[in-house]
Scaffold this active site. Sequence first.
Site, PDB file in Angstrom:
ATOM      1  N   ASP A 399       0.933  -1.109   0.045  1.00 57.82           N
ATOM      2  CA  ASP A 399      -0.013  -0.074  -0.070  1.00 57.82           C
ATOM      3  C   ASP A 399       0.949   1.270  -0.061  1.00 57.82           C
ATOM      4  OD1 ASP A 399      -2.245   1.750   0.286  1.00 57.82           O
ATOM      5  OD2 ASP A 399      -1.710   1.769   2.537  1.00 57.82           O
ATOM      6  N   ASP A 631      -1.312  -1.097   6.323  1.00 52.07           N
ATOM      7  CA  ASP A 631      -1.380  -0.361   7.656  1.00 52.07           C
ATOM      8  C   ASP A 631      -2.228  -1.359   8.553  1.00 52.07           C
ATOM      9  OD1 ASP A 631      -3.863   0.278   6.778  1.00 52.07           O
ATOM     10  OD2 ASP A 631      -3.613   2.327   6.583  1.00 52.07           O
ATOM     11  N   ASP A 635      -6.777  -1.641   4.700  1.00 50.09           N
ATOM     12  CA  ASP A 635      -6.153  -2.707   4.003  1.00 50.09           C
ATOM     13  C   ASP A 635      -6.717  -4.245   4.419  1.00 50.09           C
ATOM     14  OD1 ASP A 635      -5.232  -0.939   1.974  1.00 50.09           O
ATOM     15  OD2 ASP A 635      -3.595  -0.685   3.377  1.00 50.09           O
TER      16      ASP A 635
END
Length: 735
Positions: A399, A631, A635
């Site tokens: 991410d 995180d 996600d």
Amino acid sequence: MAHQHSHCCSCEHEHHHHEHDHHGHAEHEHHHEHDHHGHAEHEHHHHHEEGGLKKQLTLIVVTAILLVVAVLIEHGHFSHLLPLTSHLSRVQLLLVYLVPYLLIGRETLHEAWEGIRSGDAFNEHFLMSVATIGALLIGFLPGAETQFPEAVFVMLFFQVGELFEGYAEGKSRQSIAHLMDIRPDVAHLGDRDVSPEEVRVGDVIVVRPGEKVPLDGVVIEGTSALNTVALTGESLPRDVAVDDEVISGCVNLSGVLRVRVTKPFGESTVSKIIRLVEHAGEHKSRSEAFITRFARIYTPVVVFAALALAVLPPLFISLTSFPSIARLPVAFHLSPLTSFPTWFYRALMFLVVSCPCALVISVPLTFFGGIGGASRRGILVKGANYMDVLSKIDTVVFDKTGTLTHGQFAVTAVHPSPLDGDSQIENSKSVNSKSQLLHLAAHVEHFSTHPIAAALRDAFPDEATDGCRVTDVEEIAGQGIRARVEGRLVSVGNMKLMETVGACCQDCPECHAAHDTGTVIHVAIDGEYVGHIVISDQLKPDSREAIAQLQSLGVAKTVMLTGDRQEAAEHVAQELGISEFHAGLLPADKVAYMERLMEGDSPIVNRKECDSPIVNRKSVNRKSLVAFVGDGINDAPVLTRADVGIAMGGLGSDAAIEAADVVLMDDSPSKLPLAIRIARRTLAIARQNVVFAIGVKVAVLILAAFGLATMWLAVFADVGVTVLAVLNAMRALRA
């Protein structure tokens, strides 16, 4: 979850083996198989406490002394003191040797009997019991020599091996406990010292210099520096002051802190970490699962092979000794009993050698040590199965926000336009035009809760104390904010706001570039354009190094999935050297891309040419093992879908610890290559033990079958190999 329970005995320790297979499923489907039987679980009853080890060691020493005494009695050394011992029959000698044998072998014999009663006899206790009882009885066969000392010696050294394995496992646990020595002993509540479990949310505790922070909370008084090395592996202290959050397990280095507790002890960071490390051993790796399946087949095969070795060769020899067997009277035929003692002795050695203790102890211990070594470096791995997959990862998906970048807006550039005398707002704290531009923007954004407003205030910290008067604050939806600062109308916002107030923006090449990488905030005074400020998310300092290290480790592909704009994603990918990126994605889109990557059919995006995340597609015809790094909050679906979900910055984040398979306890992407190196080293040590143990045992088994091995060599092939394998396994602790 399907649970399958089968209890073979009333054991002190129950060994739960969980087999996890979440490859190819949209969710983590954890299939737990609980088998409490037989050799597969290697039911070692180690007493890890110091008192238990001392008791076991005392038993071994006493048995060794009694064995020496028995040998001396057998050889007549006590005949002048005890005349009755000068001519003992074999039965009487057996009774003498039974004293040390039963003393040291009672528990092993009991475990073997419990296995037989439960219908699952094939375990290491059964192998040792059959081998030693056979050695005690072999001397009563015609023409055979007694093997009483060997029988006691084999059982004695089996217990020595058990003792050493228990000690090694205990040392591993102590090492992890020392490395993760974060559990607080006491909390100072008012004038009382109480257990952390007794403190309630909202209570105020005092943390003195040199003490561990006992519970999570917020500082209400005092300043200090905290040592977080036990949690994050980082030696740099973290400064804290009033209103800063502190987490349990840190060590207070300097000042006295008064902390208002925000979580009960059971939900605190330290409790979660301790539980995570303690339960990590429940999740078996593929290597451990292989050893379990191998042992279930291997042990019965060895028992029947030993039985065949004892019975078939004597029968074969007796039938093939004389070619003209039909012409000879029966008395001249070789009886199978003539050579049976020799082959029976070889079969007993076969049983001793074949005990797979070295495998079923050292392999799990290796993974246990690897998990402990990783935890010392601030990398929490939830199970050996994730170590296994982590070592084979060939694709890493990131991410962007909060993982590769800090996830917080910050002022990255200030571009003032020349200000004429009529438009300047004189202020003693204005140092130059850049400072003045920030000063104006920060004042206008004083009451806003938007992240951009916070970034502007952070860039000009004197805004709250410089005494400027701000009135008539007006927020214009979708454009920005206007306010009067010291009587002048200051407008702060986007291009639409500039058009609304009639400010003519000056062309700035840097401004155009900033549009691709961040947000441009324009500023006008009384309708006159005075400059712009660039605000963007900043890369973490070690993100570039982390990508480079992953590539050097042989990770074939690094991918970035983000909901951010195409231009911002492209900029980050170019800066870091990421091989593939996809922008403008919703959480469901990220899951879809993850599934394509896992199937080896993902679109490869050329960063310099693409205008959308779905162009320039090229299939890769192979399946990939994919790790996702995020995180742990936004996600969660992708973390769950990946082969290994890795949460960044898990320090104090409930969602991160719960959602991921691996938790990196600080915000450093460079911990990911370290985690992969630790996993690969752990797997390498486990393979070394498997090859060494099987190689030595096969060699000695062959020698035993041909009569070239002795019982002493057989003991080395069992206990000696186990001890060496366990010593090698303990190297995994030194991550």
